[in-house]
Design a protein around this motif. Sequence first.
Motif, PDB file in Angstrom:
ATOM      1  N   GLU A 172      -4.676   0.462  -4.745  1.00 21.13           N
ATOM      2  CA  GLU A 172      -4.443   1.098  -6.041  1.00 21.13           C
ATOM      3  C   GLU A 172      -3.238   0.485  -6.755  1.00 21.13           C
ATOM      4  OE1 GLU A 172      -6.286   3.331  -7.643  1.00 21.13           O
ATOM      5  OE2 GLU A 172      -7.755   3.118  -6.035  1.00 21.13           O
ATOM      6  N   LYS A 175      -4.319  -2.848  -8.152  1.00 22.83           N
ATOM      7  CA  LYS A 175      -5.213  -2.618  -9.291  1.00 22.83           C
ATOM      8  C   LYS A 175      -4.419  -2.262 -10.542  1.00 22.83           C
ATOM      9  CE  LYS A 175      -9.028   0.361 -10.782  1.00 22.83           C
ATOM     10  NZ  LYS A 175      -9.915   1.495 -10.391  1.00 22.83           N
ATOM     11  N   VAL A 201       0.355   6.448  -7.841  1.00 23.04           N
ATOM     12  CA  VAL A 201      -1.004   5.909  -7.927  1.00 23.04           C
ATOM     13  C   VAL A 201      -2.044   6.861  -7.352  1.00 23.04           C
ATOM     14  CG1 VAL A 201      -0.289   3.503  -7.932  1.00 23.04           C
ATOM     15  CG2 VAL A 201      -0.631   4.668  -5.756  1.00 23.04           C
TER      16      VAL A 201
END
Length: 476
Positions: A172, A175, A201
């Motif tokens: 995460e 990303k 996140v």
Amino acid sequence: MSELLSYLQNNEPQFRKNRLASLYSDFSALSTTNPDGYTANLLAWRAALSHACLAGVIPSTSTSPSNTSHIPSRLSFAIDANLSKDLESKEWGRPLGLDAVVQDALGKREWIAYRAFMDAKEGIYVRHWVRIPGAGEVLTWGLRQLGFRFGEGGMTSGRVVVVENLELVGKEVVKRYEEGSKGRIERVYSRAAWKEAFGSVLGGKEMADSDVEVLLRFLARDKGVLAYDSSTVKFLAQNETQGITQEDETIAALKTLIQDMETQIKVLEGRVEKLGETAKEAVARKNRLSALSALRSKKLAESTLGKRQATLAQLEEVFIKIEQAADQVELVRVMDASAKVLGSLNKQVGGVERVEGVVDRLREEMEKTDEVGMVVGEMGRENGVDEGEVDDELELMEREERERREAIERTEKEAKEKREAEETKRKLDALEAVEREAREKENVRKQAKAATEKEIEESTMGMKRISLDPPNAEMA
């Protein structure tokens, strides 16, 4: 019932009532009598505790390093008497097979001892396939060295990092980073700024300090996506291997200083506005001393605000210059690499003379190919085939095809003319029938008119014969 146990029973399918007896028993003996059941219990406990850790329902204890806040750790948890107590059920008591679960997870590296994880130089994905006799004893000794303590009942304390949770959070973070800008300046953060940017996140939940340390270690050592030190974090560009530099530390410090200055300016602006309102209220109450005091404080705040704004402007100007310089460095680096690539390619080409030589050789080979084709064609003509007969046969085939097409067209034309003639006759017959019907209607109309006129004439004659004088007029 503890929050942890409530979470397991409400969210983990394996912790339904008919499974609790097996899960809370000492199922170590099943490893030989019922291996499938033993494995199922291990997997159920390991998944349940990993998920509970990620959900933040495993209480933090004093064994949680560098985590002085109340925020629960979601990447690691302590295995001790408190955990066993939180898992205690009124009906089944405390889980007796927890030690087997821990040792199995550690052996398979699904969980990793916290100290071993933080101190390891090599990544967690590195495997050393060395056969060591007495693996159980070696594992026990290793766990002791890593901070786990054993009593008569087995392991009683220690802290583990959950690899599954770590990989999820790391994914995460990467990303979120890839969704933003990736320039040299944007890739550098202070520790506090990095936690603020990526510490939430997991659905906006704040990350504990201990989790930040674990996550940074994982992303730097095991994933190679960033580098960090005690004050600075930097995401690495592609093929970049250099760690934190003095330039990175300066950029991070400057970004932090600008952020702090912006915060101070907002506070001062609010103070100036509030003092102005206070002065107005004092004037409205005719309290001159309070109004003067508020105005003096406002002037001081405005002076400080002006200085802070000037400082911020200077810092932002410096930051822009650094950003431009960083972009120029990157541009020059790319241009230098491009020049090297072009030089290498040109070297492989060999210069204009080599290209001309290649073109000449290619032209010669093409001419040779044409000559070979001509020779092969002449050989074909020498095989005794009469070209005249071939032409006559082709002409005959073309004539037959032409006659066949003409016959088809003629047949289609005759059929079309026949259909048109029939259609014309049908239309003429219909028109004649309409005219005949019209004539008949006209004759009927004329006959009716003549009959009507005759009746009128007869009525007129009858009226003329009727006398208008009274019958006895002459006698009188």
